[in-house]
Design an enzyme around this catalytic site. Sequence first.
Site, PDB file in Angstrom:
ATOM      1  N   LEU A  65       0.604  -1.394  -0.003  1.00 55.76           N
ATOM      2  CA  LEU A  65      -0.048   0.012  -0.192  1.00 55.76           C
ATOM      3  C   LEU A  65       0.886   1.271  -0.044  1.00 55.76           C
ATOM      4  O   LEU A  65       1.858   1.172   0.582  1.00 55.76           O
ATOM      5  CB  LEU A  65      -0.848  -0.055   1.274  1.00 55.76           C
ATOM      6  N   ASP A  66       0.423   2.397  -0.962  1.00 55.13           N
ATOM      7  CA  ASP A  66       1.366   3.575  -0.822  1.00 55.13           C
ATOM      8  C   ASP A  66       1.300   4.180   0.421  1.00 55.13           C
ATOM      9  O   ASP A  66       0.182   3.963   1.257  1.00 55.13           O
ATOM     10  CB  ASP A  66       0.792   4.402  -2.052  1.00 55.13           C
ATOM     11  N   PRO A  67       1.880   5.109   0.719  1.00 54.63           N
ATOM     12  CA  PRO A  67       1.886   5.862   2.397  1.00 54.63           C
ATOM     13  C   PRO A  67       0.163   6.424   2.289  1.00 54.63           C
ATOM     14  O   PRO A  67      -0.006   6.460   3.502  1.00 54.63           O
ATOM     15  CB  PRO A  67       2.928   6.840   2.007  1.00 54.63           C
TER      16      PRO A  67
END
Length: 290
Positions: A40-42
């Site tokens: 998951l992206d930040p």
Amino acid sequence: MQTSGFLVVNKTQGITSRDVVNRAMNWFPKRTRLGHGGTLDPLATGVLVLAFGQATRLLEYVQRSPKTYTTKIIFGATSDSDDADGVITPREGVSPVDESAIRTAMNGMIGDISQIPPAFSALKVEGQRAYALARKGAEVDLEPRTIRIDHIELLEYTWPTLRLKIDCGKGTYIRSIARDLGNTLGVGGYVGELLRDRIGGFALDKSVSPEATREEALRVLWPMTAPLRGLPRCNISAEEIRNIRFGRTINLKHADAEEFVVLDENGELIAIGKLTNGKFQPTKVIPSEG
């Protein structure tokens, strides 16, 4: 405690998937193998599946499971990263789009489609991560890939904000959906918020916070078989287990299957393999932890 299995963390915004793994190391004995399935992206939140012990060998089954996301897309601007963490460039002279036009564009995205990943992604270009090149200002040219979108539900729309729920397959970038939807409508678009609701059978209703205590985390462990739901299976005898662990085939009275799961009498995972003409040939054997 359970020595192998899975744990679902409800990832919070602003931290990386690797940050979550680092924090989870405090929940398990030293030298426990840990990994995660589906980065998951930040900016993104929600379901991040961690595997520990022998379950790290099964992360491929997590990664290829269908996923559900809820996202907020912002129209009227673009982002170099295709989300709110990037450099935002407003589109001049754009007008609000009718909901009917959005639904038409959405319907054109259903099924197996060609998608170009975001420039800011972990994919490799000539041995380097695309995001590393993009951050240096380099031109990143990623090849389109075939991905699958099963369903898109419009939850709410008030210009310039659109909320969607998306069911999709492996390798789908929601940021690319936002970008492509905005381009199709001629107004630009990027992801403002992103929540992963589910990966296969792993959902938020049995998850922990990254800030959980060890005791809280260990109360919601998932078994080794969790990502294998839907695969044909059977329980086998102790003698058959010994044969498998010596690398031998065993005979089973079941229909042929490219992937077949065998369990011991207690339902613990023994092996995954191929079943052809009644003969089970293991491809992945789980060693005894006893």
